[in-house]
Every structure is written in C-alpha cells, then in structure tokens.
Motif scaffolding. Structure first.
Motif, PDB file in Angstrom:
ATOM      1  N   ILE A   1       0.822  -1.192   0.024  1.00 11.38           N
ATOM      2  CA  ILE A   1       0.166  -0.129  -0.061  1.00 11.38           C
ATOM      3  C   ILE A   1       0.965   1.318  -0.050  1.00 11.38           C
ATOM      4  O   ILE A   1       0.679   2.229  -0.796  1.00 11.38           O
ATOM      5  N   SER A   2       1.811   1.146   0.868  1.00 13.43           N
ATOM      6  CA  SER A   2       2.872   2.399   0.802  1.00 13.43           C
ATOM      7  C   SER A   2       3.546   2.619  -0.697  1.00 13.43           C
ATOM      8  O   SER A   2       3.664   3.660  -1.224  1.00 13.43           O
ATOM      9  N   ALA A   3       4.037   1.485  -1.249  1.00 19.39           N
ATOM     10  CA  ALA A   3       4.800   1.739  -2.507  1.00 19.39           C
ATOM     11  C   ALA A   3       3.796   2.172  -3.497  1.00 19.39           C
ATOM     12  O   ALA A   3       4.147   2.961  -4.430  1.00 19.39           O
ATOM     13  N   GLY A   4       2.709   1.642  -3.513  1.00 18.56           N
ATOM     14  CA  GLY A   4       1.630   2.032  -4.289  1.00 18.56           C
ATOM     15  C   GLY A   4       1.193   3.446  -4.353  1.00 18.56           C
ATOM     16  O   GLY A   4       0.974   4.061  -5.319  1.00 18.56           O
ATOM     17  N   THR A   5       1.066   3.885  -2.996  1.00 21.76           N
ATOM     18  CA  THR A   5       0.703   5.461  -2.759  1.00 21.76           C
ATOM     19  C   THR A   5       1.754   6.365  -3.254  1.00 21.76           C
ATOM     20  O   THR A   5       1.509   7.217  -3.900  1.00 21.76           O
ATOM     21  N   TYR A   6       3.139   5.919  -2.887  1.00 17.14           N
ATOM     22  CA  TYR A   6       4.124   6.902  -3.342  1.00 17.14           C
ATOM     23  C   TYR A   6       4.362   6.819  -4.717  1.00 17.14           C
ATOM     24  O   TYR A   6       4.700   7.879  -5.273  1.00 17.14           O
ATOM     25  N   ALA A   7       4.132   5.589  -5.089  1.00 21.39           N
ATOM     26  CA  ALA A   7       4.309   5.704  -6.806  1.00 21.39           C
ATOM     27  C   ALA A   7       3.023   6.386  -7.700  1.00 21.39           C
ATOM     28  O   ALA A   7       3.222   6.554  -8.895  1.00 21.39           O
ATOM     29  N   ASN A   8       2.104   6.542  -6.828  1.00 19.21           N
ATOM     30  CA  ASN A   8       0.948   7.348  -7.262  1.00 19.21           C
ATOM     31  C   ASN A   8       0.642   8.785  -6.678  1.00 19.21           C
ATOM     32  O   ASN A   8      -0.218   9.226  -6.415  1.00 19.21           O
ATOM     33  N   SER A   9       1.948   9.384  -6.752  1.00 14.19           N
ATOM     34  CA  SER A   9       2.180  10.929  -6.500  1.00 14.19           C
ATOM     35  C   SER A   9       1.575  11.107  -4.903  1.00 14.19           C
ATOM     36  O   SER A   9       1.136  11.975  -4.743  1.00 14.19           O
ATOM     37  N   ASN A  10       1.922  10.080  -4.013  1.00 11.17           N
ATOM     38  CA  ASN A  10       1.472   9.988  -2.515  1.00 11.17           C
ATOM     39  C   ASN A  10      -0.094  10.198  -2.390  1.00 11.17           C
ATOM     40  O   ASN A  10      -0.673  10.993  -1.602  1.00 11.17           O
ATOM     41  N   ARG A  11      -1.051   9.640  -3.414  1.00  9.04           N
ATOM     42  CA  ARG A  11      -2.454   9.688  -3.072  1.00  9.04           C
ATOM     43  C   ARG A  11      -3.044   8.247  -3.422  1.00  9.04           C
ATOM     44  O   ARG A  11      -2.521   7.632  -4.136  1.00  9.04           O
TER      45      ARG A  11
ATOM     46  N   MET B   1       9.851   9.703  -4.034  1.00 12.42           N
ATOM     47  CA  MET B   1       8.432   9.861  -4.467  1.00 12.42           C
ATOM     48  C   MET B   1       8.143   9.592  -5.955  1.00 12.42           C
ATOM     49  O   MET B   1       8.830  10.087  -6.725  1.00 12.42           O
ATOM     50  N   ASP B   2       7.265   8.885  -6.424  1.00 15.85           N
ATOM     51  CA  ASP B   2       6.840   8.505  -7.552  1.00 15.85           C
ATOM     52  C   ASP B   2       8.155   7.532  -8.341  1.00 15.85           C
ATOM     53  O   ASP B   2       8.148   7.148  -9.516  1.00 15.85           O
ATOM     54  N   SER B   3       9.077   6.996  -7.447  1.00 19.91           N
ATOM     55  CA  SER B   3      10.085   6.078  -7.983  1.00 19.91           C
ATOM     56  C   SER B   3      10.655   5.485  -6.625  1.00 19.91           C
ATOM     57  O   SER B   3      11.466   5.470  -6.029  1.00 19.91           O
ATOM     58  N   ILE B   4      10.015   4.116  -6.681  1.00 23.52           N
ATOM     59  CA  ILE B   4      10.077   3.185  -5.796  1.00 23.52           C
ATOM     60  C   ILE B   4      11.406   2.407  -6.075  1.00 23.52           C
ATOM     61  O   ILE B   4      11.150   1.463  -7.233  1.00 23.52           O
ATOM     62  N   SER B   5      12.348   2.098  -5.365  1.00 22.65           N
ATOM     63  CA  SER B   5      13.255   1.010  -5.308  1.00 22.65           C
ATOM     64  C   SER B   5      13.155  -0.027  -4.336  1.00 22.65           C
ATOM     65  O   SER B   5      12.982   0.425  -3.281  1.00 22.65           O
ATOM     66  N   ALA B   6      12.679  -1.136  -4.963  1.00 21.41           N
ATOM     67  CA  ALA B   6      12.294  -2.255  -4.087  1.00 21.41           C
ATOM     68  C   ALA B   6      13.124  -3.211  -3.863  1.00 21.41           C
ATOM     69  O   ALA B   6      13.855  -3.559  -4.651  1.00 21.41           O
ATOM     70  N   ALA B   7      13.012  -3.868  -2.622  1.00 24.78           N
ATOM     71  CA  ALA B   7      13.716  -5.337  -2.502  1.00 24.78           C
ATOM     72  C   ALA B   7      12.644  -6.306  -1.944  1.00 24.78           C
ATOM     73  O   ALA B   7      11.696  -5.779  -1.171  1.00 24.78           O
ATOM     74  N   PHE B   8      13.050  -7.392  -2.403  1.00 26.60           N
ATOM     75  CA  PHE B   8      11.969  -8.705  -1.834  1.00 26.60           C
ATOM     76  C   PHE B   8      12.876  -9.525  -0.958  1.00 26.60           C
ATOM     77  O   PHE B   8      14.118  -9.910  -1.157  1.00 26.60           O
ATOM     78  N   THR B   9      12.351 -10.187   0.334  1.00 25.85           N
ATOM     79  CA  THR B   9      13.159 -11.111   1.152  1.00 25.85           C
ATOM     80  C   THR B   9      12.427 -12.455   0.731  1.00 25.85           C
ATOM     81  O   THR B   9      13.300 -13.372   1.309  1.00 25.85           O
ATOM     82  N   SER B  10      11.688 -12.732  -0.051  1.00 24.55           N
ATOM     83  CA  SER B  10      10.953 -13.994  -0.390  1.00 24.55           C
ATOM     84  C   SER B  10      10.102 -14.088  -1.715  1.00 24.55           C
ATOM     85  O   SER B  10      10.021 -12.983  -2.046  1.00 24.55           O
ATOM     86  N   ASP B  11       9.918 -15.166  -2.092  1.00 25.62           N
ATOM     87  CA  ASP B  11       9.084 -15.328  -3.244  1.00 25.62           C
ATOM     88  C   ASP B  11       7.818 -16.190  -2.753  1.00 25.62           C
ATOM     89  O   ASP B  11       7.014 -16.403  -3.520  1.00 25.62           O
ATOM     90  N   TYR B  12       7.661 -16.048  -1.364  1.00 25.85           N
ATOM     91  CA  TYR B  12       6.264 -16.581  -0.904  1.00 25.85           C
ATOM     92  C   TYR B  12       5.697 -15.594  -0.282  1.00 25.85           C
ATOM     93  O   TYR B  12       6.142 -14.287   0.020  1.00 25.85           O
ATOM     94  N   HIS B  13       4.862 -15.901   0.790  1.00 29.92           N
ATOM     95  CA  HIS B  13       4.089 -14.924   1.581  1.00 29.92           C
ATOM     96  C   HIS B  13       4.763 -14.967   2.888  1.00 29.92           C
ATOM     97  O   HIS B  13       5.643 -15.798   3.065  1.00 29.92           O
ATOM     98  N   THR B  14       4.600 -13.663   3.467  1.00 28.09           N
ATOM     99  CA  THR B  14       5.283 -13.699   4.884  1.00 28.09           C
ATOM    100  C   THR B  14       4.278 -13.411   6.146  1.00 28.09           C
ATOM    101  O   THR B  14       2.980 -13.413   5.667  1.00 28.09           O
TER     102      THR B  14
END
Ligand code: MG
Ligand code: ZN
Length: 377
Positions: free
Chosen positions: A54-64, A322-335
């Motif tokens: 939700i955070s990544a989506g919101t920031y990638a959506n100009s904080n809305r 903001m509008d440019s998320i650099s992501a890291a993942f720790t798993s390919d499954y659920h947490t």
C-alpha cells in the motif's frame, strides 16, 4: 469536630449544587443510538497486499490513494491453523467462514468438513451475492466464498460448486474448469444456462459493451485460464465492478454481499516484480474509488478493504523517491506480517483495533445485524 463540620459544609454545598443544577438545567440523558445496520457489504481483498504494498503504491501514485478516504483502520493477524504463514485459501476461508483452517483449505474446517460461508448465508437470507476477481473465479480467494474443498488445486470440483449456491453475479477467469474439463465431459456453462444464468465470455463480447439484465443471474469469463496482467492489457476489473453495482441492488432489493479481489498483487510479489505489484495495486485503488463513490451515494453499505497476507517480504529501499520506488524482496512466498484493514460505512467502527483474521467475518455479520448463531450450516 472541625473535620465533621467541614464535611457537613461540603455535603450541604453539593446538595445545593445538585438541586440548582436540577432546577435550572435540562436533564440530558445520553442518546442511545441504535446501531445502524448495513444493508450491503462489499469486501475488497488485495491478495498479498501488506502495508508495504500500500505504501509503495501510494508513493508511486504521487502520494495519493483512495485508502485515505477510509475513516476506520485496524489490523488483523493472518496466520493459519497449521502454519504461521498462511496461504490464500486459509486466509480467504477465515474471512468467508470465521474459522482458522489449514493452508489449502477451501471453506472446510481442520477436519476437511464443509463450513458455511457469508456468501452462502447471504443467499439463504434472500440477499444477492457476487464475486469478482482478476484470477480464475475458481482460484483460492473467490473459491473460499462459494465452494468447499479439501484442496485448492481441485479446480474442477470447485467449479462444480457454482451449481450448488445460487450466486447471482460473477466475473473472472478460468472458463476451462467449467467447459473443457480433464476429469469429465460436463459442460457447466450449459448447466448454469439451464438454471437460468446468462453466461458469456470475452470470446463472445467485451464486458464493457454488455447491458446486463439484473433480473437474471449473470456469469462472465474473462479468460480460459488465468487473466492477463493489468500491464499486459487486462482492463475488465473496473467494468465488472461498475456492472455489479448496477446489477446487485436491483437483482434482489434486500441487500447484497459482494467480494472483489485484486488477485495479482500477490502474483507480482511471488515474481518479485515491483512493476507488477504497483500496476495491480493502482488498478485496485481505482476500484476502491469507484466503490466508495457508490457507497457514499447509497449510505447503507459497509465497505471493508484488507488482504489475506503480505507477499514477497517487500521493502522500500533507501534510494527510493516519491514516484520512483526502489524495491527489495526477501521471499518469493508469503510473509507473516499483520495486515491492515480499512472500513467505511455502517458497522465500520467495529473494525478498529487488532484482531484475528476470523473476526472480519464476525464484524461483517454484525454489521448486517445477523444473529450470532447464524443459519444451520
Ligand atoms: Mg487470491
Ligand atoms: Zn500467493
């Protein structure tokens, strides 16, 4: 002596104050407000959508985001009966049936016995019901509201169960489980039509172009197998939601239960693909806006948004902007992180706090004003 006279004086002054307040001010009794019941419940499940998605989506959506229109926020504990890390089957069964069960279970208990779902209860009580997903309609999340199976991968048996509950409106993928089956030659589309359903699919016509007759039950398949990714051209989710919000209130006037799933936020997480996650989330966020616009007009609808679990162990990295998320993942499954819940409308106050995932079922039923015991299951 001094103390006693002092106490008497205080007592006398209090008596005067009480008498004067009684005589000069109107006695205001606290208003006992009868809990306002929800006529309709719309449950939106973003599969794999933790707070970081939700955070990544919101920031990638100009904080809305439309999540910010939801006045009540809570947190649920998503674990399954046999594992700390849940899957979508046990997770959706908790919402649909109010019971923790094992991973892979589709609306069955720990002993694989069928347990009634909120959608089935809505039908028994004369409400309309609907399911919309961006996966196969037989996939674990939607399946757990209408089917009963000991194992989520039994897709054709899950499809069979669409003949047992008179669901009024459904849109999703997975047509092959109904009409080109491996285990038998049944044509469930023909069987549904003979029960009075209008059945169609993207092979015949685009959903957006259809005028859906709200007097007949309606089913529409968006793909033979799994639907496309949104970023590869899938567009039907907003159209399906739009059709459902015209259809369900007019199909039965006693209210409805609708579950809408953004299925592929989870798949983007499994693939550790942040673009997939964010594009699916943005579409889901748009649908939340559509639903809230409608619910604000309606005034009798409880809207609940949550997820079954987080997927990918997503982190927003320090070089993000903001509008440019650099992501890291720790798993390919659920947490195992606890999951936010958002609520709007009658009964929404009950969704504040921290509770088990199964409590979402209880709170939705309470919002309808249904008794605790429920119908025989
Ligand atoms: Mg799902
Ligand atoms: Zn998953």
């Amino acid at each position: 002596m001094h103390n006693i006279s002092h106490s008497l004086r205080i007592g006398f002054l209090m008596l005067i104050w009480l008498l004067s307040s009684c005589s000069t001010t109107q006695i205001v009794t606290p208003k006992i407000v009868a809990p306002v019941k929800a006529k309709n419940v719309i449950l939106l499940i973003g599969d794999g959508m933790g707070l970081t998605q939700i955070s990544a989506g919101t920031y990638a959506n100009s904080n809305r985001s439309n999540f910010e229109r939801m006045p009540v926020v809570g947190i649920h504990k998503p674990y399954a009966s046999n594992k700390l890390i849940t899957d979508s089957a046990a997770g959706a069964t908790a919402f649909a049936c109010g019971q923790k069960t094992y991973n892979g279970a589709i609306a069955v208990d720990r002993d694989t016995m069928p347990i009634g779902t909120i959608l089935e209860e809505a039908e028994l009580r004369g409400l309309s019901s609907g399911l919309i997903s961006t996966s196969s309609i037989t996939h674990a999340t939607p399946a757990s509201f209408i089917a009963h199976n000991k194992y989520r991968k039994n897709m054709e048996e899950i499809a069979d169960d669409f003949l047992d509950t008179e669901i009024d409106f459904f849109v999703g993928g997975g047509r092959k489980h109904f009409d080109s089956r491996e285990n038998d030659d049944r044509d469930l589309l023909a069987e549904l039509r003979s029960k009075g359903y209008v059945m169609s699919s993207y092979f015949e016509e685009e959903l957006v172009d259809m005028s859906v007759d709200s007097s007949k039950n309606f089913g529409y398949f968006t793909s033979s197998e799994e639907p496309l990714r949104q970023m590869d051209g899938r567009t039907y989710l907003p159209d399906a939601v739009d059709k459902s919000l015209n259809f369900l209130p007019n199909h039965d006037t006693g209210g409805f239960f609708l579950m809408i799933e953004g299925s592929q936020i989870d798949w983007g997480g499994h693939a550790n693909n942040i673009d997939w996650v964010i594009s699916e989330w943005k579409e889901f966020d748009g649908v939340i806006g559509q639903v809230l616009d409608w619910a604000e007009q309606d005034g009798e609808t409880l809207v609940v948004i949550t997820a079954d679990h987080e997927t990918g162990g997503l982190a927003i990295q320090p070089d993000s902007k903001m509008d440019s998320i650099s992501a890291a993942f720790t798993s390919d499954y659920h947490t195992g992180a606890m999951i936010p819940v958002f609520a709007y409308g009658p009964g929404s106050e009950a969704f504040g706090g921290i509770y088990e995932n199964t409590a979402i079922y209880d709170k939705m039923r309470e919002a309808y004003g249904w008794n605790k015991i429920g119908l025989p299951k």
